[in-house]
Design an enzyme around this catalytic site. Structure first.
Site, PDB file in Angstrom:
ATOM      1  N   GLY A  95       0.821  -1.196   0.000  1.00  0.00           N
ATOM      2  CA  GLY A  95       0.000   0.000   0.000  1.00  0.00           C
ATOM      3  C   GLY A  95       0.856   1.248   0.000  1.00  0.00           C
ATOM      4  N   CYS A  96       0.350   2.320   0.580  1.00  0.00           N
ATOM      5  CA  CYS A  96       1.094   3.574   0.645  1.00  0.00           C
ATOM      6  C   CYS A  96       2.443   3.349   1.314  1.00  0.00           C
ATOM      7  CB  CYS A  96       0.291   4.618   1.427  1.00  0.00           C
ATOM      8  SG  CYS A  96       1.170   6.170   1.686  1.00  0.00           S
ATOM      9  N   PHE A  97       3.512   3.807   0.666  1.00  0.00           N
ATOM     10  CA  PHE A  97       4.839   3.466   1.185  1.00  0.00           C
ATOM     11  C   PHE A  97       5.259   4.269   2.402  1.00  0.00           C
ATOM     12  CE2 PHE A  97       6.751   5.787  -2.829  1.00  0.00           C
ATOM     13  CZ  PHE A  97       6.268   7.012  -2.398  1.00  0.00           C
TER      14      PHE A  97
END
EC number: 1.8.4.11
Length: 218
Positions: free
Chosen positions: A56-58
């Site tokens: 997902g969002c890093f």
């Protein structure tokens, strides 16, 4: 384009004809890790190993791993697509083919790959396909990219074990892609160690609540 068509497009990998051209020169990024001060691009001490995780969002994923004892350095970037040296804005269009990933450089004498894999499986939902929670699109797909055949086999074995654990709770199937590490492109300085610079920033990590049964030693 209708909402449904737009959503469906986000969930599909782009064709070679659709991908953005990118550029020859790498995107400028930080030289050193904001928290540890270690070099983002090396050189690193002898004996360090590498793995790439997409969950997902890093931003939140990177913070998860830089806090682990034995992890020497982390960096966020893009991998798994076609566009060379993409920008964040380009990657967010879904027309680079890349996933947001975290490069984890670690000392295997201090922390094992299986210990890192257990965190990976438990701290996000690997059953969501081309999304992670409210973050929708191929950019947010679940991936593990390894740098040798032995580590790939370890990752695949951990996936099988976690798949069984999920199935016992009526969850699954796992959609995580496991593959040999492709080219990794460092993200912009702004994104490196984002949650250390912005402690109240967005973190989308949400696990399934199912513990990972893999042995932690390897």
């Amino acid at each position: 384009m209708s909402f449904f068509d737009s959503y469906r497009k986000k969930m599909q990998m782009p064709s070679k004809e659709e991908v953005l051209p990118g550029r020859v020169q790498p995107i400028p990024t930080a030289a050193a890790h904001f928290v540890s001060g270690h070099p983002l691009k090396g050189p690193w001490p002898d004996g360090m190993k590498q793995v790439l995780f997409g969950m997902g969002c890093f931003w939140g994923a990177e913070r998860l791993f830089w806090q682990v004892p034995g992890v020497y350095v982390t960096a966020v970037g893009y991998a798994g697509g076609i566009t060379p040296n993409p920008t964040y804005e380009e990657t967010c269009t879904g027309l680079t083919g890349h996933a947001e990933v975290v490069l984890v450089v670690y000392d295997p004498k201090v922390v094992t790959l299986n210990e890192l894999l257990a965190l990976f499986w438990e701290e996000h939902d690997p059953t969501q396909g081309m999304r992670q929670g409210n973050d929708i699109g191929t950019t947010y797909r679940s991936v593990i990219y390894t740098f040798n055949a032995v580590d790939r086999a370890v990752a695949e074995k951990s996936r099988d074990a976690y798949s069984q654990a999920l199935a016992s709770r009526g969850l699954g199937p796992v959609t995580t892609q496991i593959a040999d590490a492709p080219d990794f492109y460092y993200a912009e300085d702004y994104h490196q160690q984002y949650l250390a610079k912005n402690p109240d920033g967005y973190c989308g990590l949400r696990g399934t609540g199912v513990s990972c049964p893999i042995p932690l030693a390897h």
